[in-house]
Enzyme design. Sequence first.
Site, PDB file in Angstrom:
ATOM      1  N   GLY A 106       1.012  -1.325   0.012  1.00  0.00           N
ATOM      2  CA  GLY A 106      -0.120   0.279  -0.034  1.00  0.00           C
ATOM      3  C   GLY A 106       0.820   1.588   0.249  1.00  0.00           C
ATOM      4  O   GLY A 106       0.798   2.118  -0.220  1.00  0.00           O
ATOM      5  N   LYS A 107       2.120   0.712   0.031  1.00  0.00           N
ATOM      6  CA  LYS A 107       2.984   2.546   0.101  1.00  0.00           C
ATOM      7  C   LYS A 107       3.013   2.621  -1.516  1.00  0.00           C
ATOM      8  O   LYS A 107       2.384   2.691  -2.072  1.00  0.00           O
ATOM      9  CB  LYS A 107       4.303   1.582   0.728  1.00  0.00           C
ATOM     10  N   ASN A 108       3.839   4.500  -1.515  1.00  0.00           N
ATOM     11  CA  ASN A 108       3.180   4.844  -2.311  1.00  0.00           C
ATOM     12  C   ASN A 108       4.144   4.545  -3.433  1.00  0.00           C
ATOM     13  O   ASN A 108       3.977   4.555  -5.070  1.00  0.00           O
ATOM     14  CB  ASN A 108       4.181   6.475  -2.318  1.00  0.00           C
TER      15      ASN A 108
END
Length: 367
Positions: free
Chosen positions: A185-187
């Site tokens: 879910g990180k950038n």
Amino acid sequence: MTIPFVDLKAQYHSIKPEIDAAVFRVLESSQFILGAEVAAFEKEFAAFCGVENAIGVNSGTSALHLALLAAGIGPGDEVITVSFTFVATVAAICYTGARPVFVDINPHSFTMDPEKIEAAITKKTKAILPVHLYGQCADMDPILAIAKKHNLVVIEDSAQAHGAEYKGRKAGSMGDLGCFSFYPGKNLGAYGEGGMITTNNPDYTRTIRMLRDWGAEKKYQHVLKGYNYRLEGIQGAILNVKLKYLDQWSEARRNHAALYSKLLAGSKVVTPETMPYGKPVFHVYAVRTTAREELMAHLTKDGIQHGIHYPFPVHMLPAHADLGYKAGDFPESEKAASQVLSLPMFAELTDDQIQTVADSIQKWSRG
């Protein structure tokens, strides 16, 4: 129609041919652990951050753990950090045998308040670990000045700040070490777990490369007591594909945040502030409200997913009760934890979706 909090499938489909080719390339090479793909990604990520070295590991937590160990942190030492963060920041300090010492946050940035640091320094303090929360850098210049004055190591928790800038400098390039997470879910997210440590220090680099691979400098030559913290080849290949798109995804997030803030003006939520020193990347778009439960129920009814980052400051969690802190010790962190609410945020979010979210909140605000 449900508006998702994050849509990983949309991003995958936008670059599917490149991702698929990268994965099959690893399958053909059969370099499943570390290998050429990981080495290539390390080189590209170091250049992206503006540092000499980047070392891939299997999670952001492992990155923090090994950065602390490389800096010589161990039993009896103290590391100054914040309580308003994901628990991994604090857990990594505890893994080394050191004690986390908390300071409060600046309520405008949600990051470490530099004015609180010096009062927390003792003879046992060895490092400062600021967290670049929500994709916005902590106020690094005063933090670095304090560290220099007291001969302390600075380790940046950049897990939510890939590409974020502070006065033109990238997150992970300002302290002695920087730590990143590539949780999906990180950038910049892997398709599994992954992490990275950035540094300009060749001694730290050598130590971390050994520690991540059972303490071995060469196969079966175990110099240190190490760990199995290696980054997988498939993740390195995937991340190297995605890195090429990170700047445009970050710009999309900033545009989404600007539109949110415009459309939410006059509502009963407080929109996030961008500090004058920084260029954030909006890992999440967190508003504040004193009626969070009511707003959450309203958004759920309207089919809008949301999250809380984070509902409890670490010093209030049962797992870390042994640190001896109590309610009221860090009022800004506690207040933020009771008020923040994260709205849908991902690069592929559409203006129509943002409008729908904003309309829902404005409707709730009018009662």
